[in-house]
Design a protein around this motif. Structure first.
Motif, PDB file in Angstrom:
ATOM      1  N   PRO A   1       0.735  -1.227  -0.066  1.00  0.00           N
ATOM      2  CA  PRO A   1      -0.031  -0.182  -0.016  1.00  0.00           C
ATOM      3  C   PRO A   1       0.903   1.245   0.120  1.00  0.00           C
ATOM      4  O   PRO A   1       1.765   1.286   0.681  1.00  0.00           O
ATOM      5  N   LEU A   2       0.341   2.194  -0.679  1.00  0.00           N
ATOM      6  CA  LEU A   2       1.055   3.627  -0.634  1.00  0.00           C
ATOM      7  C   LEU A   2       0.932   4.032   0.640  1.00  0.00           C
ATOM      8  O   LEU A   2       0.115   4.322   1.421  1.00  0.00           O
ATOM      9  N   SER A   3       2.381   4.766   1.178  1.00  0.00           N
ATOM     10  CA  SER A   3       2.288   5.402   2.510  1.00  0.00           C
ATOM     11  C   SER A   3       2.706   6.790   2.431  1.00  0.00           C
ATOM     12  O   SER A   3       2.527   7.670   3.368  1.00  0.00           O
ATOM     13  N   ALA A   4       3.247   7.301   1.371  1.00  0.00           N
ATOM     14  CA  ALA A   4       3.743   8.739   1.463  1.00  0.00           C
ATOM     15  C   ALA A   4       4.128   9.164  -0.155  1.00  0.00           C
ATOM     16  O   ALA A   4       4.324   8.393  -1.045  1.00  0.00           O
ATOM     17  N   VAL A   5       3.787  10.300  -0.623  1.00  0.00           N
ATOM     18  CA  VAL A   5       4.067  10.862  -1.923  1.00  0.00           C
ATOM     19  C   VAL A   5       4.494  12.280  -1.870  1.00  0.00           C
ATOM     20  O   VAL A   5       4.015  13.022  -0.841  1.00  0.00           O
ATOM     21  N   ALA A   6       5.051  12.672  -2.849  1.00  0.00           N
ATOM     22  CA  ALA A   6       5.623  14.165  -2.895  1.00  0.00           C
ATOM     23  C   ALA A   6       5.854  14.453  -4.479  1.00  0.00           C
ATOM     24  O   ALA A   6       6.120  13.647  -5.416  1.00  0.00           O
ATOM     25  N   LEU A   7       5.615  15.702  -4.746  1.00  0.00           N
ATOM     26  CA  LEU A   7       5.962  16.364  -6.069  1.00  0.00           C
ATOM     27  C   LEU A   7       7.292  17.018  -6.150  1.00  0.00           C
ATOM     28  O   LEU A   7       7.317  18.030  -5.057  1.00  0.00           O
ATOM     29  N   LEU A   8       8.221  16.667  -7.217  1.00  0.00           N
ATOM     30  CA  LEU A   8       9.161  17.466  -7.409  1.00  0.00           C
ATOM     31  C   LEU A   8       9.071  18.321  -8.673  1.00  0.00           C
ATOM     32  O   LEU A   8       7.889  18.439  -8.977  1.00  0.00           O
TER      33      LEU A   8
ATOM     34  N   GLY B   1      14.267  22.908  -4.543  1.00  0.00           N
ATOM     35  CA  GLY B   1      14.187  21.737  -5.585  1.00  0.00           C
ATOM     36  C   GLY B   1      15.581  21.190  -5.825  1.00  0.00           C
ATOM     37  O   GLY B   1      15.655  20.333  -6.652  1.00  0.00           O
ATOM     38  N   THR B   2      16.630  21.321  -4.808  1.00  0.00           N
ATOM     39  CA  THR B   2      17.780  20.631  -5.152  1.00  0.00           C
ATOM     40  C   THR B   2      17.972  19.314  -4.232  1.00  0.00           C
ATOM     41  O   THR B   2      18.818  18.622  -4.565  1.00  0.00           O
ATOM     42  N   HIS B   3      17.061  19.093  -3.158  1.00  0.00           N
ATOM     43  CA  HIS B   3      17.132  18.052  -2.375  1.00  0.00           C
ATOM     44  C   HIS B   3      15.879  17.326  -2.085  1.00  0.00           C
ATOM     45  O   HIS B   3      14.836  18.054  -2.251  1.00  0.00           O
ATOM     46  N   PHE B   4      15.832  16.060  -1.568  1.00  0.00           N
ATOM     47  CA  PHE B   4      14.549  15.621  -1.112  1.00  0.00           C
ATOM     48  C   PHE B   4      14.902  14.762   0.068  1.00  0.00           C
ATOM     49  O   PHE B   4      15.891  13.861  -0.002  1.00  0.00           O
ATOM     50  N   LEU B   5      13.970  14.601   1.209  1.00  0.00           N
ATOM     51  CA  LEU B   5      14.390  13.582   2.124  1.00  0.00           C
ATOM     52  C   LEU B   5      13.229  12.456   2.063  1.00  0.00           C
ATOM     53  O   LEU B   5      11.968  12.651   1.970  1.00  0.00           O
TER      54      LEU B   5
ATOM     55  N   GLN C   1      16.809   7.680   7.653  1.00  0.00           N
ATOM     56  CA  GLN C   1      16.756   9.002   6.510  1.00  0.00           C
ATOM     57  C   GLN C   1      17.866   8.937   5.592  1.00  0.00           C
ATOM     58  O   GLN C   1      18.911   8.871   5.844  1.00  0.00           O
ATOM     59  N   GLN C   2      17.342   9.143   4.426  1.00  0.00           N
ATOM     60  CA  GLN C   2      18.149   9.513   3.329  1.00  0.00           C
ATOM     61  C   GLN C   2      17.811  10.749   2.646  1.00  0.00           C
ATOM     62  O   GLN C   2      16.601  11.110   2.483  1.00  0.00           O
ATOM     63  N   LEU C   3      18.800  11.476   2.442  1.00  0.00           N
ATOM     64  CA  LEU C   3      18.919  12.798   1.977  1.00  0.00           C
ATOM     65  C   LEU C   3      19.227  12.693   0.430  1.00  0.00           C
ATOM     66  O   LEU C   3      20.780  12.370   0.225  1.00  0.00           O
ATOM     67  N   TRP C   4      18.688  12.842  -0.479  1.00  0.00           N
ATOM     68  CA  TRP C   4      19.140  12.673  -1.871  1.00  0.00           C
ATOM     69  C   TRP C   4      19.083  14.108  -2.477  1.00  0.00           C
ATOM     70  O   TRP C   4      18.733  15.140  -2.298  1.00  0.00           O
ATOM     71  N   THR C   5      20.091  14.051  -3.329  1.00  0.00           N
ATOM     72  CA  THR C   5      20.302  15.185  -4.344  1.00  0.00           C
ATOM     73  C   THR C   5      19.400  14.919  -5.558  1.00  0.00           C
ATOM     74  O   THR C   5      19.368  13.939  -6.223  1.00  0.00           O
ATOM     75  N   VAL C   6      18.868  16.044  -6.244  1.00  0.00           N
ATOM     76  CA  VAL C   6      17.792  15.918  -7.559  1.00  0.00           C
ATOM     77  C   VAL C   6      18.821  15.754  -8.615  1.00  0.00           C
ATOM     78  O   VAL C   6      18.549  14.964  -9.624  1.00  0.00           O
ATOM     79  N   GLU C   7      19.721  16.800  -8.681  1.00  0.00           N
ATOM     80  CA  GLU C   7      20.598  16.912 -10.002  1.00  0.00           C
ATOM     81  C   GLU C   7      22.188  16.598  -9.509  1.00  0.00           C
ATOM     82  O   GLU C   7      22.523  17.535  -8.953  1.00  0.00           O
TER      83      GLU C   7
END
Length: 1572
Positions: free
Chosen positions: A1358-1365, A1408-1412, A1420-1426
């Motif tokens: 089941p889906l638990s979280a969603v976000a828009l980049l 818009g450079t990162h998402f958690l 927790q994972q901190l990601w870079t978008v580009e």
């Protein structure tokens, strides 16, 4: 050298004082030349006093102890005050041919046979010249004439003695050293004594002033700077002696001598003259530099390679403090047992009792007696005797508390000190974290057992335990039994509360030993011993009079006062002038009269009064300073003569030295915070001083002076005084400053101890509120150095005298904060929590709380560490519901019982421990290691205060809650079950029943258990009514079994209705002699004399009745139903809906309130009459498994937690907030408006105005709401519905509503998320994700789409979280830990690194450079978008690691804030991934949005959290964000494709030790630097 002394006083001493204070040292200066005058020399004691002060200084000082200033004068060469009788008679014999000389000597020297050996003492000047010391103006002429006559006689006496000494030396009858006594000046004697044994040159300094052309001056000039004879001529002999002295000093003291050559100006040292000012400045600078160097050298010696003890430091040196405490008590013990007589019989009995009990279990020994009977001396002698007979490996612990301590010693501090000493001596592990009283007591008692099992021998002697400060029941820490080889001896006053408690606790009289009065013969031996120690004796007549006086009381204190007076008696003193008193009170009155006659009433009353008023005693320097501020004392000192320097007025040090010498038998050194403070030796003397000198007016004035001194009011200021002959004199008193901090992390402990007490009792309440209660820095300083409990004690004292609401609120705030401040490290944690609790009270209470909040915020804004600054109150405020958090129980709480009559609360844990708390104050009374397995049931017996405990180990025990003693133990009272279930205990007369659904056990008065259900066809035990057991058989028949286990003849068939009966639950109504039974077929049966059956709609997991048996409670899932019980039916009248399963319920005694506990960790309080929800309590860490009312309080427990909470039901309401545990919530970024959906009304959205604390509107929905989302900038509220529709409400257009229709599948909406720019929204359904465009047309919003549709695979969970980049990218996570990035532009999906648990949070950054990505496993994972890559993996493990619930990036994306289910907020650095801060908010954080340089969040308990983050540009490299929590974290960073793992910081729970946090420690002691 007066100019030099003044220069040092004004320039050098303050600098050295500040330096010593910064090093944790006390600095005292005693100027031996200040104030020497005619009055001081009348007794011929000037030289004796000087040498005495030098000896005291060398004994006490850790560094330099003596500084000499030597000019061109050799100094006064006085007559010897005493000459041994043989030497005196020898000298007289040498003057046989000079009868006038013999007559003169025998007239002025009188033989004293009370001295040992007999000595001829020089009589006071007033013996023959009565008016010599009379300074009254009308006696001035006569006084001058007698003074001149005395100087002539003094010169003649010296001439005769020097002649005789010369003759005796020539004849070989005396040595040259004995002859030199008659020629040596006081100055040379002081120098010899001061430089004695100063081999390394670190303890002394020497300054010599030479005047080159002094010989050219006239007689006046010579008289001022050189020794002159009475006729004004140069004293050549004295100058020769001076030259010899200087030559010896130059040769032997070349490393410490400082020579200055200076020319006179008009016959004097003139500070206004340039060269003289340069000389004084150079000497002062030299003094300061050399003093600092010698102090540092002395500290290096003291340090010895180990950590140095610092007075007032927040550094942890507990072992150093312990070593000093142990040595101090042992030394005092050795002193006090000297000369003990008359206690041999009692001492032998004590030793015999200890010897007989060595190898068996035994009780402690109690020595008791009336006050002043010598209990302390007896115990000291016992220690001395036992040390000589015990084995070499024996450990002896001594603590002398007694009446010597003005303030009561805290029992926890005492026990901890004793435990540390035992652990170090026996090589056992010391305690790590003892946060409660009961933990300390348990560790102490377990430690005694460990020593015994180790095979060691231990003797613990505690004197004066009745003087302990016990916030709990008296002597609850005293064990009733001791293991073999462990001995505990305590002493107490027979009339004390402690003695009464000891008699109750220790039943046998063999444990008690009374100290009786001394006999006359005992008194004689004690008196002779004490007199012999000081080389004195008495004539037979004097001894008889003294013993006759003592015989009337037999009290050692009375005898001690008699001996003290007898030391001053000469053999020629007649009996009529002995001044004896019939008791100790009369002797003290005689002592006061003698002191007043000799020193003046104001001088005596002031000194003794200030010592009596001091909270922790007074340092000598403090007493001299305070008396210098007392205008009454100063006026008496300078009554007939003006001070030498009218611009600088102080108490002459030697005046205090004379008084101190006369008080030396009645004062003692009491070490406090590492320095020696003065206190009275006997408490009765303190009481006598208070009665005689401390009148109401005098007490108030003295307290004011002491308060002003510790405030530093008169430092550097001129204080006026009216002296005789002058209308008003304004002068500097030269008192030191009193800063709160001497140096960073080095507090002014004396100020912390004394100032609150004196401000309060002096009535200076405004100053108290301003400088103490309302000072954030003060609160932190005292909390860090002396513990939060000391601040609470101060506020408790204030509440006794001040009717101040703000003070009470602050006190309650600190009580709430105390458990979380055990690890206080830096002021920021304290300031943050104060703001988070008190900010809403700043406006209604601006004078104290408002000012305190402003100070906290100002300090946080200048913090040198990362901090969160609360902008609103969000922690439980003072006056709120939570009253106490009861700790001290090991394991989860499985059962609890309360006794209102005994005011006791008892709880049992799943580790077999029973804990007892006092309902009066919430303090833990004791813990009982009751069973080896979980506690199954507890039952309190009201009178007496006993408790039954049944354990899963099968044993039943009965305890006395007063003494903690086990009264009964029945093994195999219950079958041992590896999966224990709750058991009920029932008492009926002498019978004890234990039962659950399948088993019943009965115990008779002889303790023999009987299983009653054995052999019966039994399915279920329904309950017990009186002594009968109701059981249900497989055939559906109810049988009533009697006490013997046989049927009573009553049998009820429940099958008569033709249905099979499967029982679900039952409850007993003992008052009605009934049992109510619920079956799975939906019926409720009443089993009694008249039985009936009705339909029952509930299948209850919770089934109980109220105490009056009028209301039935039935809980099933999320509903609790209430029924009225009638004679032959029941009637449902209330249904209470919850958001989670109901686990427990309880109705108040007045049946007006009902409290429920649920799985969602919330406690709800309802009205029984209306069913209205009155209150919600949040603060537990686990589901609530038991609630219990008593009076106006409510107790809640959790099976998964070891603490209990006590709540006030009718409490002062804090600021209103939305209901706790709301199903869905959204908050605006300015924190002004909150939207929530209640679990009771899921089809309605409530708009809440956070400023007014009221609901501002309601939005009706067509279906139940499933999620909320808020567009902050566009002011849109998006509500997802279970029907699949999404409603959009423009907040600025209340009449408009937009809707996104449900999908074709008609599946409900799971989540709604918005892009950072709020131009797009994603709606998550169970099978797909749809992206919509949000635009505005003519100020009206519109929705277009769906632009994208993404189908979901059910295989991922089941889906638990969603976000828009940005750039049409979509991020979503599932409950299986999978995270997918969908790129709408490419039409492709990328699976990111998988987590091991539910994805709980997906948060894009603002730019818009990162998402958690956050998960339930706290990774927790901190990601870079580009480019798309993991930048940091942040793992956090705490005591309650329940994962990340929400997150928000700061506006600049430099940090990310995360809210967790573990009730904390964390701040992470985006660049490095480092953890910057952890803050506890006492409630799970469920929503979070960015606001400026901080965030706004919602807590589960319904409050809004608004905080600003501040981080300095440079953070100290040793900064540790985990200092205040039990946790660890790890950051794994990826750089250029490679992973680098590093430990960000650790605070290991298993290695957790509060002592490792330096700012929590008490102030360690240090030596004192005394300068003469």
């Amino acid at each position: 050298m007066s100019g030099e002394r003044r220069a040092l006083l004004e320039k050098a001493y303050p600098q050295v004082l500040a330096f010593c204070r910064s090093m944790g040292l006390a600095f005292e200066v005693v100027d031996l030349r200040w104030g020497i005058g005619k009055v001081t020399s009348v007794e011929h004691d000037t030289c004796e006093l000087s040498l005495r002060e030098i000896s005291i200084s060398k004994k006490m000082s850790a560094g330099p102890a003596f500084v000499a200033l030597l000019g061109n004068r050799y100094g006064h060469r006085p007559l010897p005050a005493g000459i041994p009788h043989k030497q005196f008679e020898l000298l007289v014999s040498k003057l046989a041919n000079k009868p006038d000389a013999v007559s003169l000597l025998t007239n002025w020297y009188m033989r004293d046979d009370n001295a040992v050996p007999p000595t001829y003492f020089l009589q006071p000047v007033t013996t023959h010249f009565l008016h010599d010391s009379d300074l009254r103006p009308e006696r001035a002429t006569q006084s001058d004439e007698e003074g001149a006559s005395w100087r002539v006689i003094e010169a003649r006496l010296l001439q005769h003695l020097r002649f005789a000494a010369g003759e005796a030396e020539a004849a070989g009858d005396i040595t040259a050293k004995e002859r030199s006594v008659f020629f040596t000046s006081v100055t040379e004697q002081e120098l010899e004594h001061g430089f004695e044994k100063d081999g390394d040159g670190t303890s002394a300094l020497l300054f010599i002033r030479e005047i080159p052309r002094l010989a050219r001056g006239g007689p006046r000039r010579l008289a001022r700077f050189m020794d002159a004879t009475g006729d004004g001529l140069l004293d050549a002999e004295a100058q020769g002696l001076l030259a010899g002295l200087k030559s010896r000093l130059y040769a032997s003291c070349k490393d410490i001598v400082n020579v200055h050559r200076v020319e006179l100006s008009r016959g004097a040292i003139e500070p206004r003259r340039k060269e003289h000012a340069q000389y004084l400045d150079a000497m002062s600078e030299q003094f300061v530099c050399q003093m600092k160097a010698r102090v540092m050298a002395a500290l290096q010696v003291l340090k010895g390679g180990g950590p140095r003890k610092v007075w007032g430091s927040t550094e942890d040196t507990k072992h150093g403090r312990l070593a000093e405490e142990v040595s101090r008590h042992l030394a005092l013990s050795g002193q006090m047992c000297r000369g003990l007589h008359g206690r041999e019989g009692l001492l032998a009995k004590l030793c015999l009792a200890m010897w007989e009990a060595t190898n068996v279990r035994h009780g402690p020994l109690v020595v008791h007696g009336a006050a002043g009977m010598g209990k302390t001396a007896l115990l000291c002698k016992l220690v001395q005797e036992m040390r000589s007979v015990l084995e070499a490996r024996a450990t002896v612990v001594v603590r002398l508390l007694g009446a010597r301590h003005l303030q009561r010693e805290d029992v926890d501090r005492l026990l901890l000190s004793v435990c540390l000493q035992i652990c170090l001596a026996c090589a056992l592990a010391p305690p790590t974290s003892l946060s409660t009283h009961q933990e300390t007591v348990s560790f102490f008692q377990e430690l005694l057992l460990s020593v015994s099992q180790q095979g060691g021998v231990l003797l613990v002697v505690l004197d004066g335990v009745d003087r302990l400060c016990e916030r709990h029941r008296a002597l609850c820490w005293l064990p009733q039994e001791l293991p073999p080889n462990v001995h505990l001896v305590v002493s107490m006053d027979t009339n004390s509360e402690a003695f009464a408690a000891a008699r109750l606790k220790l039943k046998s009289v063999e444990h008690f030993f009374q100290v009786e009065r001394l006999t006359r013969e005992d008194g004689r031996r004690v008196m002779e011993s004490q007199l012999s120690a000081c080389q004195r004796t008495l004539t037979p007549e004097q001894a008889g009079a003294a013993l006759q006086c003592f015989d009337s009381t037999g009290c050692p204190v009375h005898l001690r006062l008699i001996v003290s007076a007898a030391k001053r008696w000469m053999s020629s003193t007649p009996l009529t002038r002995l001044c004896l008193g019939a008791n100790a009170q009369e002797m003290m009155s005689e002592l006061f009269l003698m002191l007043e006659e000799k020193h003046g009433r104001e001088m005596v009353g002031g000194a003794l009064g200030y010592i009596a008023l001091a909270r922790e005693g007074l340092l000598e320097a403090e007493l001299r300073d305070i008396m210098s501020l007392d205008n009454d004392v100063i006026s008496e000192v300078y009554k007939f003569s003006l001070p030498q320097t009218p611009a600088l007025i102080r108490l002459p040090p030697l005046l205090w030295s004379r008084l101190q010498r006369d008080l030396e038998d009645h004062l003692e050194e009491r070490w406090t915070c590492g320095v020696a403070a003065m206190a009275f030796r006997e408490r009765c003397l303190l009481e006598a001083v208070s009665a005689r000198y401390l009148t109401t007016e005098r007490r108030g004035r003295s307290l004011t002076i002491m308060a002003e001194y510790f405030q530093g009011v008169w430092c550097g200021k001129l204080k006026p005084v009216a002296l005789p002959g002058l209308t008003l004199l304004v002068a500097d008193r030269k008192v030191p400053p009193q800063p709160l901090w001497f140096a960073p992390h080095l507090a002014n402990v004396r100020k912390l101890q004394e100032l609150p007490y004196h401000l309060l009792h002096a009535g200076l309440w405004e100053e108290l509120r301003r400088d103490v209660i309302g000072s954030a820095e003060w609160l932190f300083c005292k909390s860090a150095v002396m513990g939060v409990s000391s601040v609470i004690q101060d506020l408790d004292q204030c509440s006794l005298y001040m009717d101040c609401t703000e003070t009470r609120l602050l006190r309650d705030t600190l009580v709430l904060m105390e458990p979380g401040l055990d690890f206080l490290d830096g002021p920021w944690h304290l300031y943050t929590e104060l703001l988070a609790r008190l900010r809403h009270l700043a406006t209604p209470f601006p004078s104290l709380i408002g000012r305190l909040c402003s100070q906290c915020e100002e300090c946080l804004l200048t913090s040198s560490e990362p901090v969160l600054i609360p902008k609103c109150s969000f922690l439980p405020p003072p006056g709120g519901a939570l009253q106490h958090t009861l700790t001290g129980l090991r394991g989860g709480v499985v059962c609890v019982d309360v006794s209102v009559e005994a005011e006791l609360l008892v709880a049992g844990s799943d580790e077999g421990v029973v804990a007892v708390w006092s309902l009066a104050d919430g303090h833990l009374e004791r813990t009982l290691s009751a069973h080896t397995a979980a506690i199954l049931s507890l039952k309190l017996i009201q009178s007496p205060a006993h408790c039954l405990s049944l354990g899963a180990d099968g044993s039943l025990k009965r305890w006395s809650l007063t003494s903690g003693q086990q009264l009964l133990c029945v093994q195999e009272a219950w079958p041992v079950d590896h999966t224990p279930s709750p058991v009920h205990l029932h008492l009926c007369g002498q019978l004890i029943f234990a039962y659950n659904r399948t088993q019943v056990s009965m115990l008779t008065s002889d303790g023999v258990p009987t299983l009653l259900l054995a052999g019966h066809d039994v399915t279920l035990c329904l309950g017990i009514v009186e002594d009968s057991v109701m059981v249900l058989s497989d055939s559906g028949r109810v049988r009533i079994l009697g006490p013997g286990g046989g049927a009573s003849g009553v049998s009820i068939q429940l099958e008569e209705w033709g249905r099979t009966l499967t029982a679900i639950n039952s409850v007993t109504l003992p008052k009605r002699a009934k049992v109510l039974l619920v079956s799975s077929e939906g019926f409720l049966y009443q089993v009694s004399g008249k039985h009936w059956r009705v339909h029952f709609p509930v299948r209850p997991s919770l089934f109980s009745v109220t105490a009056d048996e009028k209301i039935l409670l039935a809980g099933s899932d999320v509903t609790l139903s209430l029924f009225n019980i009638h004679i032959d039916s029941i009637h449902s009248f209330l249904q209470l809906k919850h958001d989670a399963g109901v686990l427990c319920a309880c109705v108040s005694p007045d049946t007006r309130l009902i409290a429920t506990g649920a799985i969602d960790q919330l406690i709800r309080v309802w009205s029984v009459t209306t069913g209205a929800l009155l209150d919600v309590f949040c603060g537990s860490d686990a589901p609530i498994t038991r609630v219990l009312f008593y009076e106006r309080f409510l107790v809640s427990t959790c099976a998964a937690a070891s603490c209990l909470h006590v709540w006030a039901v009718n409490h002062h309401k804090p600021p209103a907030h939305i209901p706790a545990g709301s199903a869905h919530v959204a908050v605006t970024k300015d924190a002004e408006q909150v939207f929530y959906v209640s679990g009771h009304e899921p089809s309605q959205v409530v708009s809440w105005n956070n400023n007014t604390g009221k609901a501002s509107g309601h939005l009706a929905l067509s279906a139940a709401a499933s999620c909320l989302a808020l567009a902050q900038h566009k002011r849109l509220l998006l509500v997802g519905l279970s029907s699949g529709a999404v409603l959009i409400y423009p907040l600025d257009l209340p009449d408009e509503t937009l809707a996104i229709p449900p999908p074709e599948s008609l599946l409900g909406v799971l989540q709604v998320a918005l892009s950072v720019q709020e131009t797009r929204a994603v709606v998550a359904y169970e099978d797909s994700l749809c992206v919509f465009q949000i635009t505005s047309r003519e100020r009206c919003p519109s929705v277009e789409g769906p632009l994208e549709r993404v189908q979901l695979s059910l295989q991922d969970g089941p889906l638990s979280a969603v976000a828009l980049l940005s750039d049409r990218r979509l991020l979503y996570g599932t409950e299986c830990g999978r995270v997918t990035l969908y790129d709408g532009a490419q039409g492709s999906a990328t699976t990111l690194e998988r987590h091991h648990s539910n994805i709980t949070c997906l948060t894009p950054s603002n730019w818009g450079t990162h998402f958690l990505v956050g998960s339930q496993d706290a990774v927790q994972q901190l990601w870079t978008v580009e480019p798309l890559a993991v930048s940091h993996v942040m793992e956090y493990k705490g005591v309650f690691s329940e994962g990340v619930a929400c997150a928000a990036f700061s506006e600049s994306d430099q940090v990310v804030f995360t809210g967790s289910r573990d009730r904390s907020i964390k701040v992470w650095d985006v660049t490095s991934g480092n953890l910057l801060l952890v803050q506890s908010v006492e409630s799970a954080v469920v929503a979070m949005v960015t606001f400026r340089n901080g965030f706004v969040a919602m807590a589960q308990r319904g409050v809004v959290i608004q905080e600003v983050f501040r981080c300095p540009q440079c953070v100290a490299p040793d900064y540790n964000p985990l200092r205040t929590v039990k946790a660890r974290y790890r950051v794994t960073s990826t750089h250029q494709g490679g992973a680098a793992q590093r430990g960000g910081g650790v605070s290991h729970p298993q290695d957790f030790n509060p002592a490792h946090f330096t700012l929590h420690c008490k102030a360690p002691p240090s030596p004192t630097c005394v300068l003469l």
